[in-house]
Design an enzyme around this catalytic site. Structure first.
Site, PDB file in Angstrom:
ATOM      1  N   GLU A 113       0.281  -5.615   2.974  1.00 20.32           N
ATOM      2  CA  GLU A 113       0.023  -6.667   3.963  1.00 20.32           C
ATOM      3  C   GLU A 113       1.117  -6.693   5.024  1.00 20.32           C
ATOM      4  O   GLU A 113       0.845  -6.876   6.212  1.00 20.32           O
ATOM      5  CB  GLU A 113      -0.065  -8.017   3.241  1.00 20.32           C
TER       6      GLU A 113
ATOM      7  N   THR B 252      -4.040 -11.048  14.905  1.00 19.40           N
ATOM      8  CA  THR B 252      -3.269 -11.938  14.031  1.00 19.40           C
ATOM      9  C   THR B 252      -1.910 -12.277  14.626  1.00 19.40           C
ATOM     10  O   THR B 252      -1.473 -13.431  14.606  1.00 19.40           O
ATOM     11  CB  THR B 252      -3.076 -11.270  12.644  1.00 19.40           C
TER      12      THR B 252
END
Length: 310
Positions: free
Chosen positions: A133, A185
């Site tokens: 991630e 993001t």
């Protein structure tokens, strides 16, 4: 080893759950990622193919989330003599706010752990998923990877030390709508205020505590009253076309709550009835179509299992 090859599925996730910025998340049954992993004689981790990404994801194992955790696990276990070949099938949109990179990362670590006869528990796998991630988003947050790995609702109590709490899973249906607009993001994080008013913080704390209480009590009315965000949503919603119009429609037609999934642009709502959820999804999809914006819709119960062997 129990097998030389494995095919796994890892689910998409909804992070934040309106008021729980960076600490709450839950998994859904669809969409998700499929991964085929083969063990081979030549040491090293190789990504042989990626489907469904439109050519956007790197095949370089050093730059791809699906391989990052696998390499770390092999190193940790002293098994770098093993060769691993990966075939990733993206069955979910990239940059959608549905935890696409988390699903890939979790698929990789789950698969290698299964092929090695499960030397690590799911709790021990979590930091490796967070590595993937971090590679994708620049932040090793667990609010997507934890629910993708454990299934259900999860609370990230702390990062130092890392502590994740599994919460009761409500018997609800999640309606997801992904509008075809670009909300990276990193951009979505940058617009968030670095300081908040104390009164807003107190309101948010009450909502988070109330939402978790509602899960334990099975009180859906309380759950609905707590799905309010006074800190992040007012800013991020500006990036999502027709956000408040869609929210009004969903709430008017039986949604317990409506919010942004992760950093967006996907929006989600929770319903007691799958029929109500489906009707609202089709209505919201038409609202966006009237503005010339296409979208994907998904409807599922909350995923209780996390990744599975196919």
């Amino acid at each position: 080893m129990s097998s030389k090859s494995i095919k796994v599925y890892a689910p998409a996730t909804v992070a934040n759950v309106v008021c729980g910025f960076d600490i709450l998340g839950f998994a859904v049954n669809e969409p998700g990622d499929e991964l085929i992993m083969d063990l081979c004689d030549k040491p090293g981790v190789v990504i042989s193919s990626i489907e469904g990404d439109g050519g956007k994801l790197p095949l370089d194992a050093d730059r791809n989330t699906v391989a990052a955790g696998v390499k770390s696990i092999l190193k940790q276990l002293g098994r770098e003599d093993i060769g691993v070949k990966l075939k990733l099938k993206k069955k979910m949109p990239l940059g959608s706010g549905l935890g696409s990179s988390a699903a890939s990362s979790v698929a990789g670590i789950f698969a290698i752990n299964e092929l090695l006869d499960r030397p690590l528990s799911k709790e021990e796998l979590l930091p490796f998923a967070m590595e993937g991630e971090a590679l994708a988003c620049g932040h090793g947050h667990a609010d997507n990877v934890a629910p993708a790995l454990f299934g259900g609702f999860t609370l990230i109590k702390s990062y130092e030390p890392l502590e994740v709490i599994a919460l009761p899973v409500p018997n609800l249906y999640c309606a997801l709508l992904y509008p075809h607009v670009d909300v990276p993001t990193r951009d979505a994080r940058q617009i968030i205020r670095s300081k908040v008013l104390l009164k807003d913080a107190v309101t948010q704390w009450g909502n988070i505590a109330g939402l978790i209480s509602a899960l334990y009590l099975g009180d859906y009315d309380l759950l609905g009253r707590c799905m309010k965000d006074v800190i992040v949503e007012p800013i991020r919603s500006m990036l999502i076309p027709e956000f408040y119009k869609m929210k009004e429609i969903a709430m008017h037609h039986g949604a317990l709550g409506f919010g942004i999934s992760g950093s967006g642009p996907t929006v989600f709502s929770l319903f007691r009835s799958p029929d109500d959820a489906q009707r609202v999804l089709l209505t919201l999809q038409q609202v966006l179509l009237d503005k010339g914006i296409a979208s994907n819709i998904y409807l599922s119960e909350i995923n209780k299992n996390g990744p599975v062997i196919l």
